[in-house]
Every structure is written in C-alpha cells, then in structure tokens.
Design an enzyme around this catalytic site. Structure first.
Site, PDB file in Angstrom:
ATOM      1  N   GLY A  48      -0.254   0.281   0.078  1.00 49.90           N
ATOM      2  CA  GLY A  48       0.941   0.979   0.518  1.00 49.90           C
ATOM      3  C   GLY A  48       1.190   0.667   1.980  1.00 49.90           C
ATOM      4  O   GLY A  48       0.242   0.377   2.724  1.00 49.90           O
ATOM      5  N   GLN A  82       4.511   1.571  10.341  1.00 55.97           N
ATOM      6  CA  GLN A  82       3.376   0.651  10.497  1.00 55.97           C
ATOM      7  C   GLN A  82       3.820  -0.772  10.816  1.00 55.97           C
ATOM      8  O   GLN A  82       2.984  -1.616  11.144  1.00 55.97           O
ATOM      9  CB  GLN A  82       2.518   0.648   9.219  1.00 55.97           C
ATOM     10  CG  GLN A  82       1.852   1.991   8.957  1.00 55.97           C
ATOM     11  CD  GLN A  82       0.966   1.920   7.733  1.00 55.97           C
ATOM     12  OE1 GLN A  82       1.431   2.056   6.622  1.00 55.97           O
ATOM     13  NE2 GLN A  82      -0.318   1.670   7.941  1.00 55.97           N
ATOM     14  N   CYS A  92      -6.661   3.137   6.034  1.00 56.47           N
ATOM     15  CA  CYS A  92      -5.299   2.879   6.474  1.00 56.47           C
ATOM     16  C   CYS A  92      -5.284   1.579   7.271  1.00 56.47           C
ATOM     17  O   CYS A  92      -6.151   1.369   8.116  1.00 56.47           O
ATOM     18  CB  CYS A  92      -4.838   4.045   7.360  1.00 56.47           C
ATOM     19  SG  CYS A  92      -3.177   3.835   8.000  1.00 56.47           S
ATOM     20  N   LEU A  93      -4.288   0.744   7.014  1.00 54.54           N
ATOM     21  CA  LEU A  93      -4.213  -0.539   7.728  1.00 54.54           C
ATOM     22  C   LEU A  93      -4.012  -0.334   9.227  1.00 54.54           C
ATOM     23  O   LEU A  93      -4.331  -1.221  10.020  1.00 54.54           O
ATOM     24  CB  LEU A  93      -3.081  -1.403   7.152  1.00 54.54           C
ATOM     25  CG  LEU A  93      -3.258  -1.834   5.695  1.00 54.54           C
ATOM     26  CD1 LEU A  93      -2.028  -2.588   5.205  1.00 54.54           C
ATOM     27  CD2 LEU A  93      -4.509  -2.681   5.515  1.00 54.54           C
ATOM     28  N   HIS A 132      -0.171   9.812   1.365  1.00 52.34           N
ATOM     29  CA  HIS A 132      -0.698   9.121   2.554  1.00 52.34           C
ATOM     30  C   HIS A 132       0.442   8.401   3.284  1.00 52.34           C
ATOM     31  O   HIS A 132       0.581   8.520   4.513  1.00 52.34           O
ATOM     32  CB  HIS A 132      -1.791   8.122   2.133  1.00 52.34           C
ATOM     33  CG  HIS A 132      -2.307   7.279   3.255  1.00 52.34           C
ATOM     34  ND1 HIS A 132      -3.582   7.403   3.762  1.00 52.34           N
ATOM     35  CD2 HIS A 132      -1.703   6.303   4.004  1.00 52.34           C
ATOM     36  CE1 HIS A 132      -3.740   6.534   4.763  1.00 52.34           C
ATOM     37  NE2 HIS A 132      -2.611   5.860   4.927  1.00 52.34           N
ATOM     38  N   GLU A 133       1.285   7.685   2.521  1.00 52.17           N
ATOM     39  CA  GLU A 133       2.399   6.954   3.149  1.00 52.17           C
ATOM     40  C   GLU A 133       3.448   7.918   3.703  1.00 52.17           C
ATOM     41  O   GLU A 133       4.034   7.680   4.760  1.00 52.17           O
ATOM     42  CB  GLU A 133       3.034   5.973   2.154  1.00 52.17           C
ATOM     43  CG  GLU A 133       2.093   4.909   1.610  1.00 52.17           C
ATOM     44  CD  GLU A 133       1.295   4.179   2.675  1.00 52.17           C
ATOM     45  OE1 GLU A 133       1.796   3.984   3.795  1.00 52.17           O
ATOM     46  OE2 GLU A 133       0.137   3.815   2.389  1.00 52.17           O
ATOM     47  N   HIS A 189       2.876   9.074   7.129  1.00 55.16           N
ATOM     48  CA  HIS A 189       3.307   8.144   8.183  1.00 55.16           C
ATOM     49  C   HIS A 189       4.756   8.418   8.603  1.00 55.16           C
ATOM     50  O   HIS A 189       5.107   8.249   9.767  1.00 55.16           O
ATOM     51  CB  HIS A 189       3.182   6.689   7.726  1.00 55.16           C
ATOM     52  CG  HIS A 189       1.778   6.156   7.749  1.00 55.16           C
ATOM     53  ND1 HIS A 189       1.020   6.111   8.897  1.00 55.16           N
ATOM     54  CD2 HIS A 189       0.991   5.646   6.767  1.00 55.16           C
ATOM     55  CE1 HIS A 189      -0.171   5.576   8.623  1.00 55.16           C
ATOM     56  NE2 HIS A 189      -0.217   5.298   7.335  1.00 55.16           N
TER      57      HIS A 189
HETATM   58 NI    NI Z   1      -1.832   4.453   6.332  1.00 46.69          NI
END
Ligand code: NI
Length: 184
Positions: free
Chosen positions: A45, A50, A98-99, A140-141, A144
């Site tokens: 995701g 991000q 998380c990236l 989670h997304e 953000h």
């Molecule tokens: Ni993340």
C-alpha cells in the site's frame, strides 16, 4: 516513473491531506507512478503523502499476501477521498511496517472491520465493508492521509525503545534500497 518516498521526519507525513477532484492535474500518471514506486519498494500500500503529495489518494495491491490469504490475491484498488464511516468488529493485532519507516516493524491493534466510502480512479463511488487484513492495510494507509504513522499507535514504552532508530531515519541513516527523500 519511480518517485522518491518521504521518510519519517518529513513534514508532509504529519499533514492532514486534502480532498481532490477529477481535474487534479496529472492524476492518472500519478496513480501509475505510485504503483510503480510501491512495487519497486515491495510495499502492499502507498498513500500520496509518502510521495510528497498532501492529497487524499492511496493505492493498494495486497496480492503478495495472496498465497497465505487467498481473498487478498485480487485486492488491488485505488482509493480517492476515502472516508471510513464505521469501525466494527473486534480489535486485531497485525505486525505492521511502513515504507516511510524503514527497518521498523511493530504489532499494532486496530478494529478488524470497517465500512468505507471512496472514489475509484474513474471517480465512481463505492461503499465497501472490508475485514481482516484488508481492513488493516486500508486503515494503515488511511492514517497517512490523517497525518498519522503506525508507530503513533504503539505503546509509549515501545515508542521510547524506538527513539534511537527513529532519530536515525530522520538524520538520513539506515536508508533503504529504494529512492527516498529525507527531511534534513
Ligand atoms: Ni505506511
């Protein structure tokens, strides 16, 4: 085109993202770039903040989890202006990463079921009820878009233990093997 991923400490990750409309310039290309960027970094995701865009857009492709959870095989979707309208079900613990926070994974507890409204990439409206891992990935997304990061949801004690690692990320140490932007 692969876009650099904003890392923990970058201010865009702490902003509440803005809704967009059909006329948002370059949206289709941005969505394609976000998918390409996510695949390259081996994520499931990716939210627009991000890639340094403070807009309410996320892309998901959970097919890498499809081997263990067959219902995730086809879970590939673009969500524009999503709104979680109901949280349901019992709390579920999932080991999240998380990236934007490379090298850290922590157990996070979230509701196991959500009702969500969103627009797809053609601006067609949907309402879905998702549960289990689908609900976790989307929450989670969604965080953000609200300026939140999963480590905000771990206990204060655990967060204190992560302090050194998080500080290293903000200083541009422990850089992952994908393209990133550090806030220095
Ligand atoms: Ni993340």
């Amino acid at each position: 085109m692969i876009l650099p991923i904003t890392l923990y400490g970058h201010p865009v990750l702490r902003k509440v993202a803005e809704e967009i409309d059909k006329d948002y310039e370059g949206l289709d290309a941005l969505i394609n770039d976000m998918y390409e960027t996510m695949y390259k970094a081996e994520g499931v995701g990716l939210a627009a903040p991000q890639v340094n865009r403070s807009i309410r857009l996320m892309v998901i492709d959970a097919s890498p989890f499809g081997e263990d959870e067959p219902e995730l095989k086809d879970f590939k979707t673009v969500l524009i202006n999503p709104e979680i309208v109901e949280f349901m079900g019992e709390e579920m613990v999932f080991n999240e990463g998380c990236l934007s926070v490379p090298g850290i994974r922590e157990d996070v507890s979230r509701p196991s079921k959500i009702r969500i409204n969103y627009l797809d990439r053609d601006f067609k409206e949907h309402e879905e009820i998702w549960e289990g891992t689908k609900a976790i990935i989307v929450q989670h997304e969604y965080d953000h878009l609200e300026g939140k990061i999963f480590i905000d949801r771990v206990s204060p004690i655990k967060r204190r233990l992560l302090k050194g690692k998080l500080a290293a990320i903000t200083k541009g140490k422990n850089i992952p093997n994908y393209k990133v932007v550090v806030n220095k």
